[in-house]
Design an enzyme around this catalytic site. Structure first.
Site, PDB file in Angstrom:
ATOM      1  N   HIS A   1      -3.219  -9.585   4.048  1.00 36.87           N
ATOM      2  CA  HIS A   1      -3.370  -8.719   3.059  1.00 36.87           C
ATOM      3  C   HIS A   1      -3.309  -7.709   3.278  1.00 36.87           C
ATOM      4  O   HIS A   1      -2.539  -6.600   1.926  1.00 36.87           O
ATOM      5  CB  HIS A   1      -4.650  -9.393   2.591  1.00 36.87           C
ATOM      6  CG  HIS A   1      -5.406  -8.668   1.447  1.00 36.87           C
ATOM      7  ND1 HIS A   1      -5.394  -9.332  -0.364  1.00 36.87           N
ATOM      8  CD2 HIS A   1      -4.992  -7.316   0.642  1.00 36.87           C
ATOM      9  CE1 HIS A   1      -5.643  -8.929  -0.703  1.00 36.87           C
ATOM     10  NE2 HIS A   1      -5.915  -7.349  -0.409  1.00 36.87           N
ATOM     11  N   GLU A   2      -3.950  -6.185   4.072  1.00 33.24           N
ATOM     12  CA  GLU A   2      -4.011  -5.210   4.267  1.00 33.24           C
ATOM     13  C   GLU A   2      -2.780  -4.661   4.515  1.00 33.24           C
ATOM     14  O   GLU A   2      -2.133  -3.279   3.750  1.00 33.24           O
ATOM     15  CB  GLU A   2      -5.393  -4.453   5.270  1.00 33.24           C
ATOM     16  CG  GLU A   2      -6.366  -5.007   4.272  1.00 33.24           C
ATOM     17  CD  GLU A   2      -6.750  -4.610   3.497  1.00 33.24           C
ATOM     18  OE1 GLU A   2      -5.929  -4.161   2.525  1.00 33.24           O
ATOM     19  OE2 GLU A   2      -7.347  -5.361   2.570  1.00 33.24           O
TER      20      GLU A   2
ATOM     21  N   HIS B   1      -0.061  -4.180   1.663  1.00 39.54           N
ATOM     22  CA  HIS B   1      -0.617  -3.102   0.886  1.00 39.54           C
ATOM     23  C   HIS B   1       0.518  -1.502   1.222  1.00 39.54           C
ATOM     24  O   HIS B   1       1.332  -1.578   0.574  1.00 39.54           O
ATOM     25  CB  HIS B   1      -2.039  -3.004   0.588  1.00 39.54           C
ATOM     26  CG  HIS B   1      -3.164  -2.898  -0.106  1.00 39.54           C
ATOM     27  ND1 HIS B   1      -3.301  -3.380  -1.528  1.00 39.54           N
ATOM     28  CD2 HIS B   1      -4.165  -4.058   0.566  1.00 39.54           C
ATOM     29  CE1 HIS B   1      -3.586  -3.690  -1.751  1.00 39.54           C
ATOM     30  NE2 HIS B   1      -4.258  -4.199  -1.428  1.00 39.54           N
TER      31      HIS B   1
HETATM   32 NI    NI Z   1      -6.678  -5.787  -1.406  1.00 39.29          NI
END
Ligand code: NI
Length: 210
Positions: free
Chosen positions: A164-165, A168
């Site tokens: 998830h990171e 980003h």
């Molecule tokens: Ni997030």
């Protein structure tokens, strides 16, 4: 010269950027290793850790606080999962993940490349949660906050946080990968689906589980 959104005092969180801001949609710039020992970058990491802990969250990427750098912080443990039962925690494969800084991370699927579908959310997408399929195990190469190389496997919930990171840092949000029919307000998730098998929600809402 990059300027950082420094907090006015050491007790406040940094403001978190919400989706719709272009900074969440661009590829973040690599961190020059010489920056790691500067007071500005150390302050940024400290501020990001506090912001993540206060949110509360289990991960935060620099673009989420308005800084377009390849830098993310992660942390999971009893303080974060305290509201979950042992069964719920086991289902998510959540284990202690000490505070970790990833600088310029590169990840690839590892193990037998199986995927796990589960609900996740994002501090930059307030009020929503949805089901995302993530690799169960990933190999991560990165540097830590001192410039030391990291080369290790993350599995279970920690692997989900890392994916998830790192998304980003590439300008991606979980919304790009979510089963859109699974999207739920956090209130509806809490009242209807928390603690129930994801198959119940999949059947009722009409989405597929991997
Ligand atoms: Ni997030």
């Amino acid at each position: 010269m990059t300027t950082y959104p420094v907090t006015t005092n050491e007790h406040d969180p940094l403001p978190i950027v919400a989706c719709g801001d272009p900074i969440l949609r661009r590829v973040a710039d690599p961190v020059d290793p010489s920056m790691l020992h500067t007071p500005e970058l150390r302050r940024l990491i400290t501020d990001m850790r506090r912001t993540m802990e206060m949110a509360p969250g289990v991960g935060l990427a620099a673009p989420q606080v308005g800084v377009p750098l390849q830098l993310a912080v992660l942390q999971d443990g009893p303080q974060q999962w305290g509201h979950l039962s042992d069964d719920e925690r086991a289902l998510r494969q959540r284990q202690d993940l000490p505070f970790t800084v990833l600088v310029n991370p590169v990840i690839r699927p590892a193990g037998d490349d199986d995927r796990v579908s589960f609900y996740e959310g994002c501090l930059s997408v307030p009020g929503l949660t949805g089901v995302v399929a993530r690799h169960r195990v990933v190999q991560v190469e990165a540097f830590d906050q001192d410039g030391q190389p990291i080369d290790r496997l993350f599995s279970g919930w920690a692997a989900r946080i890392v994916q998830h990171e790192v998304d980003h840092l590439g300008g991606h949000l979980y919304l790009d990968r979510v089963q859109t029919r699974s999207l739920s307000t956090v209130d509806n998730f809490a009242s209807r689906w928390a603690g129930r098998p994801a198959h119940d929600a999949a059947t009722a809402l009409g989405f597929a589980l991997d």
